[in-house]
Design a protein around this motif. Structure first.
Motif, PDB file in Angstrom:
ATOM      1  N   ARG A   1      -5.181  -3.990  -5.930  1.00  0.00           N
ATOM      2  CA  ARG A   1      -4.090  -5.086  -5.684  1.00  0.00           C
ATOM      3  C   ARG A   1      -4.355  -6.206  -6.711  1.00  0.00           C
ATOM      4  O   ARG A   1      -5.455  -6.721  -6.754  1.00  0.00           O
TER       5      ARG A   1
ATOM      6  N   TYR B   1      -9.352  -1.315  -2.555  1.00  0.00           N
ATOM      7  CA  TYR B   1      -9.604  -0.638  -1.070  1.00  0.00           C
ATOM      8  C   TYR B   1      -9.629   0.721  -1.231  1.00  0.00           C
ATOM      9  O   TYR B   1      -9.198   1.240  -2.127  1.00  0.00           O
TER      10      TYR B   1
ATOM     11  N   ARG C   1      -8.188   1.670   3.671  1.00  0.00           N
ATOM     12  CA  ARG C   1      -7.589   0.395   3.176  1.00  0.00           C
ATOM     13  C   ARG C   1      -8.831  -0.600   3.896  1.00  0.00           C
ATOM     14  O   ARG C   1      -8.472  -1.650   4.123  1.00  0.00           O
ATOM     15  N   ARG C   2     -10.015  -0.072   3.489  1.00  0.00           N
ATOM     16  CA  ARG C   2     -10.954  -1.136   3.633  1.00  0.00           C
ATOM     17  C   ARG C   2     -11.454  -1.782   2.272  1.00  0.00           C
ATOM     18  O   ARG C   2     -11.674  -0.938   1.272  1.00  0.00           O
ATOM     19  N   ARG C   3     -11.519  -3.087   2.337  1.00  0.00           N
ATOM     20  CA  ARG C   3     -11.727  -3.722   1.018  1.00  0.00           C
ATOM     21  C   ARG C   3     -13.297  -3.527   0.597  1.00  0.00           C
ATOM     22  O   ARG C   3     -14.238  -3.466   1.500  1.00  0.00           O
TER      23      ARG C   3
ATOM     24  N   TYR D   1      -7.993   5.515  -3.890  1.00  0.00           N
ATOM     25  CA  TYR D   1      -8.320   4.034  -3.857  1.00  0.00           C
ATOM     26  C   TYR D   1      -7.102   3.244  -4.325  1.00  0.00           C
ATOM     27  O   TYR D   1      -6.458   3.707  -5.115  1.00  0.00           O
ATOM     28  N   TYR D   2      -7.114   1.990  -3.842  1.00  0.00           N
ATOM     29  CA  TYR D   2      -5.643   1.077  -3.932  1.00  0.00           C
ATOM     30  C   TYR D   2      -6.237  -0.002  -4.780  1.00  0.00           C
ATOM     31  O   TYR D   2      -7.194  -0.664  -4.417  1.00  0.00           O
TER      32      TYR D   2
ATOM     33  N   PHE E   1       0.921  -1.423  -0.029  1.00  0.00           N
ATOM     34  CA  PHE E   1       0.026   0.052   0.052  1.00  0.00           C
ATOM     35  C   PHE E   1       0.880   1.152  -0.062  1.00  0.00           C
ATOM     36  O   PHE E   1       0.648   2.134  -0.663  1.00  0.00           O
TER      37      PHE E   1
ATOM     38  N   TYR F   1       0.561  -3.373  -6.897  1.00  0.00           N
ATOM     39  CA  TYR F   1      -0.328  -2.353  -6.252  1.00  0.00           C
ATOM     40  C   TYR F   1      -0.383  -1.063  -7.256  1.00  0.00           C
ATOM     41  O   TYR F   1       0.679  -0.774  -7.517  1.00  0.00           O
TER      42      TYR F   1
ATOM     43  N   SER G   1      -2.525   2.840  -7.149  1.00  0.00           N
ATOM     44  CA  SER G   1      -3.635   3.619  -6.649  1.00  0.00           C
ATOM     45  C   SER G   1      -4.090   4.743  -7.481  1.00  0.00           C
ATOM     46  O   SER G   1      -3.340   5.090  -8.499  1.00  0.00           O
TER      47      SER G   1
END
Length: 267
Positions: free
Chosen positions: A154, A101, A105-107, A151-152, A45, A68, A70
Motif C-alpha cells: 500500500r 501486509y 493482512r497483518r502489517r 503480500y500486499y 486489498f 495497492y 500484490s
C-alpha cells in the motif's frame, strides 16, 4: 453408434455454451494489454493489482489516493519493496509511506529501509524502500512472522497540505527477493499458502462441492513450496559424514595394534 454421436454432439454444444460463462467469471488480467508490467494500481486489498517479482509496475493517481499491489513470496525469501513517486512541479512538503501486509493482512515490519519519507516543497521525486524479514515456512499462531503467500503493498501520502490533495502523481513499484537459504529454514510447513480464496477452496473440497474459489493467479516461478531444498541439507550430510569418519578414527586409535607380541600363542 447413432446414439453415441448424438450424445457427443450434445456434450460438445453444452461445453461451447458454458465456456463463455466461465471465461466471464475469471478475473481480468492486471498487466497491460501487450503482456508487460501492470500500468495501474488497485484501490483496496480486494482490487490490488497483481505483479510478479522483478517487474516494475507503474500507476497514475492523485495525491491522497491509496494504491495497492500484490505479489507472491515463498519460504526462504527476503522480499524487498521499492517505490518511487514522481511529484508535480509545484507542491508543498509531503510525507509518503509504503506499507506491506501478509496474506492475513497483518502489517509486516521492515528490517531496514526508508519506509516513510518527507519530500521537500517542489521536490521532483520521493523514493521509499522496505526490506522485510525472511519468509518462514511455518510459525506459531501467536507470532507475527511472515509466511508464504500473497503480500500486499500500500502506497499512500500520510501528511500533505490540503492544497495538494488531488494533484496528479506517477508511482513506480518494484519487488525483488533474496534467497536466504538453509540459515532461515525451519521444521514444518503450511498446509496451503496464504493466498486469496484458498480457505473457501479447502472448505469446498471437504464438503465435496463441485464449486471452487478463484485463487490468486500469481505464484513463484517454481510453484509454492519450491524452497523445500536448501543448503541446510548439504551441511547436514557433510556433518553426518564427518561424524562417521570421527567415529572410525576414534575406534582405530583406542583399539591399538592388536595382540601383544610377548604373549604366548596358547595363553
Amino acid at each position: 453408434m447413432r446414439i453415441t454421436r448424438v450424445l457427443s454432439t450434445a456434450l460438445l454444444m453444452l461445453g461451447l455454451a458454458v465456456a463463455p460463462a466461465v471465461a466471464d467469471t475469471s478475473p481480468s488480467p492486471s498487466a497491460s494489454e501487450d503482456g508487460g508490467a501492470p500500468t495501474q494500481a488497485g484501490t483496496s486489498f480486494r482490487t490490488a493489482t497483481e505483479i510478479e517479482q522483478g517487474q516494475t509496475a507503474t500507476a497514475s493517481a492523485s495525491t491522497g489516493d491509496y494504491l495497492y499491489w500484490s505479489f507472491p513470496a515463498d519460504a526462504g525469501l527476503r522480499p524487498t519493496v521499492e517505490a518511487t513517486v514522481k511529484l508535480p512541479d509545484t507542491h508543498g512538503a509531503e510525507t509518503w509511506q509504503i506499507d506491506v501486509y501478509d496474506g492475513l493482512r497483518r502489517r509486516q515490519a521492515c528490517q531496514y529501509g526508508a519506509q516513510t519519507r518527507t519530500a521537500a516543497a517542489n521536490a521532483g521525486t520521493v523514493e521509499l524502500a522496505c526490506v522485510l524479514r525472511t519468509v518462514r515456512g511455518w510459525s506459531e499462531p501467536w507470532a507475527n512472522d511472515p509466511l508464504p503467500g500473497t503480500y500486499y503493498i500500500r502506497l499512500s501520502a500520510v501528511d500533505v497540505p490540503t492544497s495538494d490533495l488531488g494533484l496528479p502523481v506517477d508511482a513506480e513499484v518494484r519487488v525483488g527477493s533474496e534467497d536466504i537459504g538453509g540459515s532461515a529454514a525451519v521444521d514444518g510447513a503450511l498446509a496451503e499458502p496464504l493466498v486469496p480464496g484458498v480457505a473457501v477452496k479447502s472448505q469446498d473440497d471437504e464438503e465435496g462441492s463441485s464449486t471452487s474459489a478463484e485463487l490468486s493467479s500469481i505464484e513463484p516461478e517454481d510453484g509454492w513450496g519450491s524452497g523445500w531444498w536448501s543448503d541446510r541439507w548439504v551441511w547436514t550430510a557433510i556433518g553426518g559424514a564427518l561424524a562417521a569418519l570421527a567415529g572410525v578414527g576414534g575406534y582405530t586409535l583406542t583399539r591399538g595394534p592388536g595382540r601383544p607380541s610377548r604373549v604366548p600363542p596358547g595363553a
